[in-house]
Design a protein around this motif. Structure first.
Motif, short mmCIF file in Angstrom:
data_model
loop_
_atom_site.label_atom_id
_atom_site.label_comp_id
_atom_site.label_asym_id
_atom_site.label_seq_id
_atom_site.Cartn_x
_atom_site.Cartn_y
_atom_site.Cartn_z
N PHE A 17 -7.20 1.65 -6.49
CA PHE A 17 -6.96 2.94 -5.83
C PHE A 17 -8.22 3.33 -5.06
O PHE A 17 -9.33 3.28 -5.60
N ILE A 18 -8.03 3.71 -3.80
CA ILE A 18 -9.15 4.16 -2.98
C ILE A 18 -8.91 5.61 -2.59
O ILE A 18 -7.96 5.92 -1.86
N GLU A 19 -9.76 6.47 -3.09
CA GLU A 19 -9.62 7.90 -2.83
C GLU A 19 -9.94 8.22 -1.37
O GLU A 19 -10.81 7.59 -0.75
N GLY A 20 -9.21 9.20 -0.84
CA GLY A 20 -9.52 9.72 0.49
C GLY A 20 -8.79 9.06 1.63
O GLY A 20 -8.81 9.57 2.76
N LEU A 21 -8.14 7.94 1.39
CA LEU A 21 -7.35 7.30 2.43
C LEU A 21 -5.96 7.92 2.47
O LEU A 21 -5.50 8.53 1.51
N GLY A 22 -5.26 7.72 3.60
CA GLY A 22 -3.93 8.29 3.73
C GLY A 22 -3.08 7.53 4.71
O GLY A 22 -3.42 6.41 5.15
N LEU A 23 -1.94 8.11 5.07
CA LEU A 23 -1.02 7.48 6.01
C LEU A 23 -1.73 7.22 7.34
O LEU A 23 -2.54 8.03 7.80
N GLY A 24 -1.38 6.09 7.95
CA GLY A 24 -1.96 5.74 9.24
C GLY A 24 -3.22 4.92 9.15
O GLY A 24 -3.73 4.45 10.19
N GLU A 25 -3.74 4.70 7.94
CA GLU A 25 -4.96 3.91 7.80
C GLU A 25 -4.69 2.45 8.13
O GLU A 25 -3.72 1.85 7.67
N SER A 84 0.85 -1.19 0.00
CA SER A 84 0.00 0.00 0.00
C SER A 84 0.88 1.23 0.00
O SER A 84 1.94 1.25 0.63
N ARG A 85 0.43 2.27 -0.71
CA ARG A 85 1.20 3.52 -0.74
C ARG A 85 0.27 4.67 -1.12
O ARG A 85 -0.69 4.48 -1.88
N THR A 86 0.57 5.83 -0.56
CA THR A 86 -0.22 7.01 -0.91
C THR A 86 0.20 7.50 -2.29
O THR A 86 1.39 7.57 -2.60
N VAL A 87 -0.80 7.80 -3.12
CA VAL A 87 -0.55 8.29 -4.48
C VAL A 87 -1.59 9.35 -4.81
O VAL A 87 -2.59 9.51 -4.12
N THR A 88 -1.34 10.05 -5.88
CA THR A 88 -2.31 11.01 -6.42
C THR A 88 -2.66 10.58 -7.83
O THR A 88 -1.79 10.39 -8.68
N VAL A 106 -1.05 1.75 6.65
CA VAL A 106 -0.48 2.47 5.52
C VAL A 106 0.64 3.38 6.05
O VAL A 106 0.42 4.18 6.95
N SER A 107 1.82 3.22 5.51
CA SER A 107 2.97 3.96 6.03
C SER A 107 3.90 4.34 4.88
O SER A 107 3.58 4.15 3.70
#
Length: 635
Positions: free
Chosen positions: A85-93, A33-37, A127-128
């Motif tokens: 891809f799931i919109e609105g999620l972020g680090l720490g989820e 998992s990773r944060t993306v735009t 998520v980190s």
């Protein structure tokens, strides 16, 4: 808020081809998992390998752990990868994957590529990120020199959770940053060149010491975040101290949230228990013949070397990987295609692992814990070896400890235990380990293995350490051994640091510090650590007096040092020792010195005489202190 799963991928066709052929060594850049735009929208991309699943969903607090709301998409290429891809999620989820298997099971699994996890007994992934502003450029530029096989290599092995605890709350672990504040100045003061961390990957069962891993890419949350661990490594590097990680590609536990039957099938392990189950550890053996599993494991090795700037990997339980019949009865294993007991798939994997690591990270070291006579463990693969940089010298460890356990009056009958090692010392690049395995399960601490009264125990231990640091090979000492921990190691409490206020322990601690200094100052002790050119017996046959003498040699003749051990509690006056060169020989270190809580029998500098002795044309007469070692060098 609505969190739709959208089609999104980080994989190219080339990535998939590499993965399926077992050649993708940076899967941590793709899976997990990773944060993306995406299209201006921020969120989290998820990707997991589950080829035999009917469906895969992301579940977590964000959707009430509902397996029907956020299903991932299977890739069209039959790679078995599910992504989205799931919109609105972020680090720490906090999240898991719910996998609907082909047999109808609904499994809740942690992410095999997660970078962080909940603290046990909780088991979800988080998520980190591994972003960190490193400050170790100077170390990384010069690491090849620090890690070279012809440089000092003195390792302090430690277990993070039991090295030190919070003195005000002994039940509380120190986090990585707190450990850094205490460990870095201590290791720098003691003079060790490297720290080896017992496994710090996520493991649910603390008493496993970290060897039963469920999160291979996640640092243990017991001690802090990925960035906290990076801070510890960064601080060690800034003080010119290398970091080795224990790595466990040999087996994994059967915890329900882990790798075991990940998609309802034996995905990472073998279906047949004769190949896939480890009877000693009640754990599961990786299927090294499966391309995707090899990609997973080598990617994991790369991950720690790349993202965490690790300087070496000590590979655990290599012997259990090499032999199909390891710890098995006759009807509990399957021979290889040639009828032998060698695990050919594991051999191939180990060779490929070492080739890949050294080609991408040529300035690190891989170290094998391998206890058999398998040939060429630390020899290049092009020469038929397994390709490791070093191998633990288990035979030396057992023989040496068995010798020192003997009452000195009996040592003359066990003289060969101290000399036999040189028969095979140069077959491999050996590291001399006095490890954690020798101070648990009723084996006693190193100090209490030694015979005699308190004074003799400490004298024996100092002599053992002097022998270890002046013998061939590199060095490893488990935490607590440097000051004479009296109790066996326990993961449930701190080392007994209060002992260092007492003279015998304080003296031993200072002696280890001075040994490290001697080791680093004398090129003869490390320049030819793995070559017979760097070692020469002067006296190996005096079993009556339990005296040993040998030379260590460097690249320059002037660097040669002489080591003499007297392993009985008797002072030996006028003991003659042959020397290769005429002149005055000064004492560099004497383990019986009063500053180390010794008896203070000091050998002064000795001038050689033209008296042939021990096949040398010159010799010196020495006063040998009791239960001691003396290191001399020609002025």
């Amino acid at each position: 808020m609505n969190y739709p799963v959208e089609v999104y991928s980080l994989f190219s066709d080339f990535d998939i081809a590499l993965f399926r052929s077992g050649k993708h060594f940076k899967l941590y850049e793709k899976l997990g998992s990773r944060t993306v735009t995406q299209n201006g929208k921020e969120g989290v991309y998820f990707a997991v390998w589950a080829p035999n699943a009917q469906s895969v969903s992301v579940i977590g607090n964000f959707n009430g752990w509902n397996p029907h709301s956020h299903e991932l998409y299977p890739r069209w290429d039959s790679s078995g990868i599910w992504e989205g891809f799931i919109e609105g999620l972020g680090l720490g989820e906090v999240y898991k994957y719910q996998i609907h298997s082909s047999t109808g099971e609904h499994l809740e699994k942690a992410d095999p590529f997660a970078l962080f996890a909940e603290q046990a007994p909780k088991t979800a992934s988080i998520v980190s990120t591994t972003w960190y502003a490193w400050n170790d450029n100077a170390w990384m530029r010069n690491r090849a020199d620090h890690n070279a096989l012809d440089k000092p290599y003195s390792v302090y092995e430690m277990h993070i959770g039991s090295w030190q605890r919070d003195p005000e709350d002994p039940e509380r672990f120190l986090n990585y940053r707190e450990v850094a504040d205490k460990l870095v100045p201590y290791i720098k003061e003691m003079g060790f060149t490297h720290v080896e961390l017992m496994p710090i990957m996520e493991h649910p069962y603390y008493p496993s010491w970290g060897y039963q891993i469920t999160g291979y890419f996640a640092t243990s949350s017991r001690y802090g975040s990925p960035q906290d661990l990076m801070y510890l490594i960064d601080m060690l590097h800034k003080n010119n101290i290398g970091v080795i990680l224990d790595w466990v590609p040999s087996h994994f536990p059967g915890d329900g949230h882990g790798l075991y039957r990940f998609d309802g099938t034996a995905l990472y392990e073998h279906e047949d228990s004769r190949k896939g189950f480890h009877p000693d550890w009640k754990s599961y053996i990786f299927n090294y013949g499966r391309n995707e599993v090899r990609s997973f494991l080598i990617s994991n090795a790369f991950f720690w070397l790349d993202r965490y700037h690790i300087d070496g990997l000590r590979v655990d339980a290599v012997a259990s990987m090499l032999y199909l019949d390891y710890s098995r009865k006759a009807d509990e294993w399957i021979p290889n295609e040639y009828g032998g007991n060698e695990n050919l798939e594991a051999v191939h994997f180990l060779k490929e692992f070492n080739e890949a690591v050294y080609s991408h990270f040529p300035d690190v070291q891989t170290i094998a814990e391998e206890s058999t006579s398998w040939p060429g463990v630390s020899r290049p693969t092009f020469d038929g070896g397994l390709g490791f940089g070093m191998k633990w010298m288990m035979g030396w460890m057992h023989d040496t400890l068995n010798y020192f356990k003997e009452d000195p009056i009996n040592r003359s009958y066990h003289h060969d235990k101290m000399t036999f090692g040189t028969v095979y010392s140069f077959h491999e690049n050996f590291m001399l380990p006095l490890s954690h395995d020798e101070v648990v399960y009723g084996k006693q601490s190193l100090l209490y293995k030694m015979p005699g009264d308190e004074w003799q125990k400490f004298a024996n231990l100092r002599a053992l350490y002097l022998y270890m640091f002046t013998f061939v090979g590199t060095k490893l000492l488990f935490m607590g051994g440097e000051f004479g921990q009296t109790a066996e190691w326990s993961i449930n409490q701190s080392l007994d640091w209060h002992l260092t206020q007492f003279a015998p322990h304080k003296g031993l601690q200072r002696f280890v510090k001075d040994l490290n200094a001697l080791y680093k100052e004398q090129p003869a002790l490390y320049e030819k650590a793995f070559s017979s050119d760097g070692f020469q017996w002067i006296e190996l046959g005096d079993h009556t007096n339990s005296v040993f003498a040998y030379l260590r040699k460097g690249n320059k003749q002037a660097d040669t040092v002489l080591v003499v051990l007297n392993l009985t509690p008797v002072v030996r006056d006028g003991y003659r020792v042959g020397v290769p060169y005429a002149g005055e020989w000064e004492v560099l270190l004497n383990s019986d010195d009063e500053i180390y809580h010794g008896s203070g029998v000091n050998q002064q500098a000795a001038k050689s005489e033209a008296i042939a002795w021990m096949e040398c044309e010159q010799s010196i007469a020495l006063t040998l202190p009791p239960l001691s070692g003396v290191v001399l060098k020609r002025v």
